[in-house]
Write a protein that holds these residues in place. Structure first.
Motif, PDB file in Angstrom:
ATOM      1  N   ILE A  24      12.455 -15.534   6.303  1.00 29.79           N
ATOM      2  CA  ILE A  24      13.013 -15.675   4.955  1.00 29.79           C
ATOM      3  C   ILE A  24      12.588 -14.502   4.081  1.00 29.79           C
ATOM      4  O   ILE A  24      13.413 -13.906   3.371  1.00 29.79           O
ATOM      5  N   ILE A  25      11.314 -14.135   4.150  1.00 28.90           N
ATOM      6  CA  ILE A  25      10.811 -13.002   3.367  1.00 28.90           C
ATOM      7  C   ILE A  25      11.482 -11.710   3.817  1.00 28.90           C
ATOM      8  O   ILE A  25      11.887 -10.882   2.988  1.00 28.90           O
ATOM      9  N   ALA A  26      11.636 -11.534   5.126  1.00 30.56           N
ATOM     10  CA  ALA A  26      12.279 -10.321   5.658  1.00 30.56           C
ATOM     11  C   ALA A  26      13.744 -10.239   5.215  1.00 30.56           C
ATOM     12  O   ALA A  26      14.224  -9.160   4.839  1.00 30.56           O
ATOM     13  N   LEU A  39       7.856 -11.776  -3.259  1.00 35.06           N
ATOM     14  CA  LEU A  39       7.686 -11.217  -4.600  1.00 35.06           C
ATOM     15  C   LEU A  39       6.711 -12.014  -5.457  1.00 35.06           C
ATOM     16  O   LEU A  39       5.745 -11.468  -5.972  1.00 35.06           O
ATOM     17  N   MET A  40       6.971 -13.294  -5.622  1.00 32.23           N
ATOM     18  CA  MET A  40       6.080 -14.109  -6.453  1.00 32.23           C
ATOM     19  C   MET A  40       6.170 -15.580  -6.056  1.00 32.23           C
ATOM     20  O   MET A  40       7.119 -16.005  -5.420  1.00 32.23           O
ATOM     21  N   SER A  41       5.129 -16.298  -6.449  1.00 32.90           N
ATOM     22  CA  SER A  41       5.115 -17.735  -6.176  1.00 32.90           C
ATOM     23  C   SER A  41       4.592 -18.480  -7.392  1.00 32.90           C
ATOM     24  O   SER A  41       3.772 -17.965  -8.151  1.00 32.90           O
ATOM     25  N   TYR A  42       5.082 -19.679  -7.551  1.00 30.70           N
ATOM     26  CA  TYR A  42       4.562 -20.604  -8.542  1.00 30.70           C
ATOM     27  C   TYR A  42       4.598 -21.978  -7.914  1.00 30.70           C
ATOM     28  O   TYR A  42       5.651 -22.458  -7.502  1.00 30.70           O
ATOM     29  N   VAL A 102      11.365 -16.390  -5.748  1.00 35.10           N
ATOM     30  CA  VAL A 102      10.149 -17.091  -6.152  1.00 35.10           C
ATOM     31  C   VAL A 102       9.886 -18.159  -5.101  1.00 35.10           C
ATOM     32  O   VAL A 102      10.750 -18.973  -4.806  1.00 35.10           O
ATOM     33  N   TYR A 103       8.681 -18.128  -4.558  1.00 30.23           N
ATOM     34  CA  TYR A 103       8.310 -19.010  -3.454  1.00 30.23           C
ATOM     35  C   TYR A 103       7.384 -20.120  -3.948  1.00 30.23           C
ATOM     36  O   TYR A 103       6.799 -20.022  -5.025  1.00 30.23           O
ATOM     37  N   PRO A 104       7.213 -21.181  -3.142  1.00 29.85           N
ATOM     38  CA  PRO A 104       6.435 -22.329  -3.600  1.00 29.85           C
ATOM     39  C   PRO A 104       4.915 -22.215  -3.416  1.00 29.85           C
ATOM     40  O   PRO A 104       4.182 -23.043  -3.936  1.00 29.85           O
ATOM     41  N   ALA A 105       4.447 -21.203  -2.667  1.00 29.46           N
ATOM     42  CA  ALA A 105       3.009 -21.135  -2.394  1.00 29.46           C
ATOM     43  C   ALA A 105       2.545 -19.696  -2.226  1.00 29.46           C
ATOM     44  O   ALA A 105       3.325 -18.804  -1.888  1.00 29.46           O
ATOM     45  N   ARG A 106       1.270 -19.485  -2.445  1.00 25.07           N
ATOM     46  CA  ARG A 106       0.643 -18.170  -2.385  1.00 25.07           C
ATOM     47  C   ARG A 106       0.854 -17.475  -1.048  1.00 25.07           C
ATOM     48  O   ARG A 106       1.048 -16.264  -0.991  1.00 25.07           O
ATOM     49  N   TYR A 107       0.811 -18.207   0.057  1.00 31.79           N
ATOM     50  CA  TYR A 107       0.889 -17.563   1.367  1.00 31.79           C
ATOM     51  C   TYR A 107       2.219 -16.849   1.586  1.00 31.79           C
ATOM     52  O   TYR A 107       2.304 -15.943   2.403  1.00 31.79           O
ATOM     53  N   PHE A 108       3.268 -17.219   0.863  1.00 30.54           N
ATOM     54  CA  PHE A 108       4.536 -16.477   0.928  1.00 30.54           C
ATOM     55  C   PHE A 108       4.357 -15.082   0.321  1.00 30.54           C
ATOM     56  O   PHE A 108       4.863 -14.102   0.848  1.00 30.54           O
TER      57      PHE A 108
END
Length: 105
Positions: free
Chosen positions: A14-16, A38-41, A26-32
């Motif tokens: 997904i990131i790739a 790019l960023m997570s919250y 914007v992703y749901p967790a830090r490990y993304f």
């Protein structure tokens, strides 16, 4: 992205794909974000695990699970990856950086 097993399992792909198509996400967790997003919250997972452990402790000490109150997450974290922002051609405003709990450079 939604926080579910599918996105967690397929996060590298997904990131790739987001990077390949130059999509800020914007992703749901830090490990993304640690993996190049790019960023997570989202909720702070460690705090959630601590809450769950306290419930297990109370149940093992004899409390009935049905008598325990429902708890909501209380800690959230906001993480930004500046390398990814630069690769996408984005400038992150200083005010947004100031609100982040962690900035990955």
């Amino acid at each position: 992205m939604l926080p579910d097993l599918f996105t967690a399992t397929n996060r590298r792909s997904i990131i790739a794909l987001a990077a390949q198509h130059r999509l800020p996400a914007v992703y749901p967790a830090r490990y993304f974000v640690a993996g190049g997003g790019l960023m997570s919250y989202g909720i702070e997972l460690l705090d959630t695990y601590r809450q769950a452990a306290s419930y297990v402790d109370r149940i093992l000490k004899g409390e009935r699970p049905g008598d325990l109150p429902v708890q909501q997450p209380t800690k959230f974290e906001f993480v930004i990856n500046l390398r990814t922002a630069k690769a996408l051609g984005l400038t992150v405003p200083p005010t947004l950086l100031g609100r982040a709990d962690e900035v990955i450079e």
